[in-house]
Design an enzyme around this catalytic site. Structure first.
Site, short mmCIF file in Angstrom:
data_model
loop_
_atom_site.label_atom_id
_atom_site.label_comp_id
_atom_site.label_asym_id
_atom_site.label_seq_id
_atom_site.Cartn_x
_atom_site.Cartn_y
_atom_site.Cartn_z
N ASP A 100 38.05 40.08 37.46
CA ASP A 100 37.43 39.55 38.68
C ASP A 100 37.16 40.66 39.70
OD1 ASP A 100 36.66 38.01 40.79
OD2 ASP A 100 38.40 36.68 40.74
N ASP A 113 32.46 30.47 43.44
CA ASP A 113 33.48 29.51 42.99
C ASP A 113 33.03 28.06 43.14
OD1 ASP A 113 34.77 31.88 42.82
OD2 ASP A 113 36.59 31.21 43.82
C1 GLA Z 1 37.95 34.37 42.61
C2 GLA Z 1 37.47 33.74 41.31
C3 GLA Z 1 38.25 32.48 41.04
C4 GLA Z 1 39.74 32.80 40.95
C5 GLA Z 1 40.19 33.50 42.23
C6 GLA Z 1 41.60 34.03 42.12
O1 GLA Z 1 37.67 33.58 43.71
O2 GLA Z 1 36.10 33.48 41.37
O3 GLA Z 1 37.82 31.86 39.83
O4 GLA Z 1 39.97 33.60 39.83
O5 GLA Z 1 39.34 34.61 42.54
O6 GLA Z 1 42.04 34.64 43.28
#
Ligand code: GLA
Length: 724
Positions: A473, A537
């Protein structure tokens, strides 16, 4: 601490803003992190000031990611309490925060939430000893921003007293056939009111049931009133509770959680992906997914000599050193009969030949994930039979790392994961695979340790623990990339980690998470990504679901076996992004749309809820083998949008057997009869085609030029059209 802390996800009162409020408009502000800054007496006279309604990027901190503190000084008059009808609880309403907060009053933690784009509502008992009535108080908010916009934003934050209506909750509770209205009075006094409730059939607006009743709820009483005794039709239940003293109301309106998936047969049936990709010499773990009355007996014909089958649980293990295609015949027997199916093991360079299916901790547990929670969802995945439909991966998201590496630079799991390897061995022994999460930056989005400059060490650790999947990520890599926005900079951290993974003696699916930047679908394969997030997200709202799902129009050409576009994880069941879970806010029809669309999109399917609390509706939603088969189709084509207008959309996916899956989606608020013209779909117009309703698993007839279907608001008809 717990007794002061009540995180409330739904907002109960309809007239929230009618009362006296203490506005939290401006705060003292400082970047950095110091636990002392939570305290009342911290000297913040030299701090800057900031508005809580706009992100810090727009207030003089353009590139700041990381920790920062807001300190609101406020006077708490007893008049606030005295003028309130219910004097027990204070509400702290904070508008949205990007990403995570921990909130304190005068040094005491009153709540914490992970995830941006969410309001926070914390409740505090008015007799809490840390509150100072008729005096100055400090509300301190410790914010962590992992990347992008940061801080408080979105509107006014305030403090007020909770009203009588806030102490009452009303919800619908559904059992196998029945629906009940449940009222709960959490107050320490009797509350009177009136309940109006009805059940209607929305197709013809016929009223099935009507209730109008005076209700008295004594202190702490829970009342359950039956409202419907057949939930397997699509009905709408609405209810209003009007509190007598204030006239304020609580309102709910819900669709019955009607189940479309037929009950599984007692005869054996083999489900799951029909192909497995593995690199030469990598350990193989394949659980034959099969339903049917237990006990089941498993056999395999043409099993290569290097592989072993456990005939009791259907788990195939071993390694195949030579490239090539190995066709195995799977056989599953019970006292009712025998099922057979072929599985092709393709030993070569490509893994994830069908989209990964399983679970991820983020949408339910957020940063509060622990080994126990992973195990309990894994056990439930097995016990509830999801494993028999091909659900395989158990993925740990953010929140598992210790803040410091060991002296050799090795990453160490925190106290919530006392034995990583043990956890993995346990999952593997059940036929499950598992995944982990990191960031190419120094920190993850949740503020935990990332892999920056430790990529090889981390990949080694993952391989030693037996990891099968890595979600990587971007987040704080933004601070490394700085102002360099070249494609090479966006690709670089993913290339580095991919090289580290390639050195391991096991297959680790590589899942890129960078929200679709620089059209990742165009180059994800170059860094050997198996899937890549195409969006920000997801949240459990129609706006988020439809916004993401229906905008996946450009990427379809890039999907193929081993390379998948990922529109983010599933938002059905009990979700919450933290310790406090709530049932998804999507209606049943929106959930049918979600699973249909994700399957058409050949998306990775990662359940994001607490499986141990999964209800019948969600279980049936996730156990429909014909829907899953569309996602897992081995041709690996992604659906494309064929028809789009403001009221409906039609998406079509080509399948390996030469036929098509078509999703007919109603994006409006009303029932619609939608017609699919075969000619619009590019299908041969004059030949009659067999149409199968995929959710109901039923042939619905043969249709010559077109097919019409009545679709519920925000719902879908998912069909398979036989053109061959
Ligand atoms: C980002 C990702 C999420 C999750 C969070 C964890 O927002 O897009 O899917 O993994 O980080 O902190």
């Amino acid at each position: 601490m717990k007794k002061y802390m009540l995180l409330v996800v739904t907002c109960f009162a309809t007239q929230l803003f009618a009362q006296q409020q203490i506005k939290l408009e401006t705060a003292k502000f400082k970047t950095g992190d110091n636990v002392e800054w939570k305290n009342l007496l911290t000297d913040d006279s030299q701090w800057g000031s900031i508005k809580s309604s706009t992100m810090w990027e727009l207030q003089g901190f353009p590139d700041y990611n990381g920790y920062a503190w807001y300190r609101f000084h406020f006077f708490l008059p007893t008049s606030l309490k005295e003028k309130s009808l219910w004097k027990d609880s204070l509400r702290i309403f904070l508008n949205k925060i990007d990403d995570n907060d921990e909130t304190y009053i005068n040094g005491t933690l009153i709540g914490k939430t992970n995830g941006w784009n969410k309001v926070r509502e914390y409740h505090v008992a008015t007799n809490s000893t840390f509150l100072k009535w008729d005096a100055d108080n400090v509300l301190a908010v410790r914010v962590f921003d992992g990347g992008g916009g940061g801080g408080m934003y979105g509107g006014v934050s305030f403090i007020n007293m909770m009203d009588i209506i806030d102490g009452i909750s009303m919800k619908l509770n559904f059992t196998a056939n029945n629906g009940n209205i449940e009222l709960h009075n959490a107050l320490s006094k009797k509350v009177m009111g009136e309940l109006y409730a009805s059940v209607i059939n929305p197709e013809n607006n016929k009223v099935i049931t009507n209730i109008n009743k005076e209700i008295g709820l004594i202190a702490n009483e829970k009342l359950s009133l039956p409202i419907i005794n057949n939930i397997n039709n699509r009905f709408i239940i609405t209810a209003t509770f009007k509190e007598q003293q204030t006239g304020k109301t609580l309102n709910i309106s819900e669709t019955t959680p009607y189940i479309l998936t037929p009950l599984p047969s007692a005869f054996p049936k083999i489900n799951g992906a029909k192909v497995l990709g593995v690199r030469p010499g990598s350990p193989i773990l394949y659980k034959i997914a099969a339903t049917g009355e237990k006990p089941l007996e498993y056999k395999v014909k043409n099993l290569p000599k290097e592989l072993t089958l456990d005939t009791n649980n259907g788990i195939i293990t071993g390694t195949l050193p030579k490239e090539g295609n190995y066709i195995l015949q799977l056989i599953v027997k019970n006292k009712k009969g025998t099922a057979t199916n072929n599985l092709t093991i393709k030993v070569g360079n490509v893994i994830a030949l069908t989209p990964p299916m399983g679970w991820n901790s983020w949408n339910c547990w957020g940063l509060s994930v622990s080994a126990e929670k992973v195990k309990s969802s894994a056990q439930a995945l097995i016990d509830k039979g999801l494993i028999d439909h091909g659900w395989t991966f158990m993925n740990i998201d953010d929140g598992w790392e210790k803040p410091q590496r060991d002296a050799n630079g090795k990453i160490i799991p925190n106290e919530k994961f006392p034995d990583m390897k043990g956890l993995g061995d346990w999952l593997h022994s059940k036929g499950l695979k598992w995944g982990i999460y990191s960031s190419p930056g120094p920190l993850t989005c949740g503020g935990y340790l990332g892999s920056y400059q430790h990529e090889i060490a981390d990949a080694n650790s993952y391989a030693n623990w037996g990891i099968d999947y890595l979600k990587y990520d971007w987040c704080s890599y933004e601070s490394i990339a700085g102002k360099d926005t070249s494609l090479a900079t966006y690709q670089k951290p993913y290339s580095i980690m991919q090289n580290a993974l390639a050195k391991q003696n096991r297959d680790i699916i590589f899942s890129l998470c960078q929200y679709g930047m620089k059209n990742v679908w165009e180059w994800g394969a170059l860094v050997n990504g198996n899937c890549w997030r195409t969006t920000g997200d997801i949240e459990d709202t129609w706006q988020s679901l439809s916004g993401i799902g229906f905008s996946q129009t450009k990427q379809y050409k890039y999907a193929q076996p081993g390379r998948w576009n990922d529109p983010d994880m599933l938002i059905v069941g009990m979700v919450g992004w933290g310790e406090n879970l709530h049932p998804t806010r999507l209606t049943p029809d929106e959930q049918y749309t979600h699973i249909s669309l994700w399957s058409l999109l050949s998306a990775p399917l990662l359940i994001g809820c607490d499986i141990s609390k999964m209800d019948d509706f969600t279980l049936n939603l996730l156990s429909n083998d014909e829907v899953i088969a569309i996602d897992q189709d081995i041709l690996g084509k992604q659906a494309h949008q064929v028809i789009k207008n403001s009221a409906y959309q039609i998406w079509m996916k080509e399948l390996e057997d030469g036929n098509y899956a078509i999703g007919i989606f109603n994006l409006s608020e009303k029932y619609q009869t939608i017609t699919v013209q075969w000619s619009d779909m590019g299908l041969k117009e004059l030949t009659a085609k067999k149409v199968r309703d995929v959710w109901r698993q039923k042939d619905v007839g043969t249709f010559k030029n077109n097919f019409s279907t009545k679709v519920a608001p925000h719902g879908v008809t998912l069909i398979k059209v036989f053109d061959k």
